[in-house]
Enzyme design. Structure first.
Site, short mmCIF file in Angstrom:
data_model
loop_
_atom_site.label_atom_id
_atom_site.label_comp_id
_atom_site.label_asym_id
_atom_site.label_seq_id
_atom_site.Cartn_x
_atom_site.Cartn_y
_atom_site.Cartn_z
CB ALA A 243 -0.92 0.00 1.22
N PRO A 244 0.41 2.32 -0.70
CG PRO A 244 0.32 4.52 -1.51
CD PRO A 244 1.19 3.58 -0.70
CB CYS B 72 10.87 7.04 1.66
SG CYS B 72 9.65 6.65 2.92
CG ASP C 75 9.25 0.92 -0.25
OD1 ASP C 75 10.37 1.42 -0.41
OD2 ASP C 75 8.26 1.58 0.13
CB SER D 207 3.01 4.47 -5.67
OG SER D 207 2.15 5.24 -4.87
#
Length: 423
Positions: free
Chosen positions: A89-90, A208, A155, A92
C-alpha cells in the site's frame, strides 16, 4: 530541492502516451519528460490540482514522487515474469510493477492493514492493473514456499526521514531513539525475502529514509547473515546520489538532499543459491470459495474485448466478478485468502446470469463494438463528469468511452442517454 516540482507517470503504453499528453494539455497542463523512465513526467504548469484532471480521474496518470518510481525500475523485472511485492500500500510501486511485467506477467501484493489494503485495491483498479492479486497479510507471515519467487520488491515500513519536506513532523514521530522496532522488522522482512527467493533471484530493498541504521547498516547485516550478495545498481539519469555512509556498499543508491525528489535508499540483492538448488513449484489446489464462470459465453460479454484479459479465469464472489490470473491460481497457497482484480458484477443465476463490467474495467473495452463513444473534444467529458448525460442511440448494456481511441471507462446507458457509472 525535493518539492521544487511535482512528478507523475502516464498509465498507458508508450504508443498511447501522446494521447494522454494531449488530454492533459487540452486542460492547460504543461510538463516535461523525465530522463529515467519513458512514461515519467515533470509538471511545469498546473492550472488547477492535477488530481482533478480528466487524465487523473480516468486513471490515465498516477501522481508519484520521482524517487518513489525507482524501486520497481531498479528491480527491473523482465516482461512476463512474476513479482512478489511484500509491503504494497498504497500501490504506487505495485501498479508500476504491473506495467513493467505486462499482461502475461503477474504481481502479488500483500498489506496487513485493512484500510490501506482498500486503498491499494482501489489504486490497482484505477490504474487497470488486472495482472495483480492482493491479500491482507503480514509480509513476514506469507506462506509461500522457500525458493518460490525470482523477483521480490521489499519497501518496508521505515522512519520516512526522506519525506520531511512533505511530512514535517516525521522526524519528531520517528526520532532515532524510536526506530529500533522498525530496524528489527526490516531485518525480519529481509530474512523472509531471502528465504522465498529462488537461487539467483533478486530482491530490491528500498526505504524513503536517510537513516543509516535502516539503510547501509541493514545492507551490512544482510550480507553477513543471509545468503545474499550485493548487486551494483547503475545510477538513473536525472538524480543526484550521495556516497554510501558505510564502506563496502558500492552500487547502493542514496538519493542526495540536493537531488530533485524525496530522499530514498535502494539496494539490490541476488541470492547465492545455497540450500535450494533446482527448486520445484508445488501445484496448488484450486479450491476457491467462489464460482468459476464460463465467461466468454455469458450474457453481457458480447461487446467486451475478452482477448484483452491475461491468461486466467473469472470467478463470481458474492455477485462480483473477479479476474484471477493463472499465476495466482498456481502460486498462492490454499491457506492464504486473496483477491483477484474486480472487473464487474453478476446479476441472476445459472443460464440467466448477466455480466456488467465495472466502470474502470478498461481491459474489456472494445473499440470495434458498435456501442462505443469515441470523443475528440473535452465538452462531452465535462458534461459526464459533472453528472449530466449524453445522447446516444438506444440499446441495452453499457457503452465504452474513448478519447481519440484511448480507452477511458464504461458508461451506463438509460434508454437514449449515457451517464457516468457510479463504480
Amino acid at each position: 530541492m525535493a518539492n521544487d516540482f511535482r512528478t507523475f507517470r502516464l498509465v498507458c503504453s508508450e504508443e498511447e502516451a501522446p494521447i494522454v499528453e494531449r488530454l492533459l494539455k487540452a486542460q492547460g497542463f504543461a510538463f516535461e519528460p523525465e530522463p529515467f523512465y519513458p512514461l515519467a513526467r515533470r509538471l511545469t504548469v498546473e492550472p488547477f490540482p492535477l488530481g482533478e484532471s480528466f487524465a487523473a480521474r480516468f486513471g490515465r496518470i498516477y501522481i508519484q514522487d520521482r524517487s518513489s518510481m525507482l524501486p520497481p525500475l531498479m528491480l527491473a523485472p523482465p516482461e512476463g515474469t512474476s513479482v512478489l511485492d511484500m509491503c504494497s500500500a498504497p500501490g504506487s510501486k505495485t501498479s508500476l510493477l504491473s506495467r513493467l511485467v505486462g499482461p502475461r506477467g503477474f504481481v502479488f501484493a500483500s498489506e496487513p492493514s485493512a484500510d490501506r489494503l482498500g486503498t491499494l485495491r482501489a489504486n490497482l483498479r484505477r490504474t487497470g492493473s488486472v495482472n495483480t492479486a492482493t491479500a491482507k497479510a503480514k509480509a513476514q507471515d506469507l506462506p509461500f514456499p522457500d525458493c518460490s519467487w525470482d523477483y521480490i520488491q521489499l519497501d518496508p515500513p521505515c522512519s520516512g526521514w526522506g519525506t520531511v519536506d512533505k511530512n514535517p513532523k516525521v522526524m519528531e514521530l520517528w526520532s532515532e531513539s524510536k526506530t529500533g522496532p522498525l530496524v528489527a522488522l526490516q531485518r525480519t522482512l529481509l530474512e523472509k525475502a531471502a528465504d522465498m527467493l529462488t537461487p539467483g533471484g533478486v530482491v530490491l530493498y528500498s526505504t524513503c529514509t536517510t537513516n543509516i541504521k535502516e539503510n547501509e547498516e541493514q545492507v551490512a547485516w544482510a550480507l553477513e547473515h543471509l545468503d545474499l550478495e550485493l548487486e551494483p545498481l547503475d545510477e538513473p539519469e536525472g538524480f543526484v546520489f550521495g556516497e554510501p555512509l558505510l564502506s563496502g556498499m558500492a552500487g547502493v543508491l542514496r538519493v542526495a538532499e540536493d537531488s530533485a525528489g524525496q530522499g530514498f535508499f535502494l539496494a539490490r540483492f541476488r541470492k547465492k543459491g545455497a540450500g535450494c538448488a533446482n527448486p520445484e513449484r508445488e501445484v496448488q489446489e484450486r479450491s476457491l470459495p467462489g464460482t468459476p464462470l464460463d465467461f466468454s459465453r455469458m450474457a453481457g460479454t458480447e461487446g467486451c474485448a475478452l482477448d484483452g484479459l491475461p491468461p486466467g479465469e473469472v470467478y463470481e464472489f458474492g455477485g462480483k466478478a473477479f479476474f484471477l490470473h493463472e499465476e495466482a491460481l498456481e502460486r498462492v497457497p490454499a491457506g492464504l485468502r486473496w483477491q483477484g482484480h474486480n472487473i464487474g458484477k453478476i446479476s441472476g443465476r445459472g443460464k440467466s446470469a448477466v455480466f456488467r463490467p465495472s466502470s474502470m474495467a478498461r481491459v474489456l473495452l472494445n473499440r470495434k463494438s458498435q456501442d462505443v463513444l469515441d470523443l475528440e473534444d473535452l465538452a462531452p467529458l465535462e458534461k459526464l463528469l459533472s453528472g449530466q448525460s449524453l445522447s446516444f442511440h438506444p440499446g441495452k448494456g453499457p457503452v465504452g468511452l474513448f478519447y481519440e481511441g484511448l480507452p477511458l471507462c464504461w458508461l451506463s446507458r438509460k434508454g437514449r442517454r449515457l451517464l457516468m457509472a457510479t463504480k
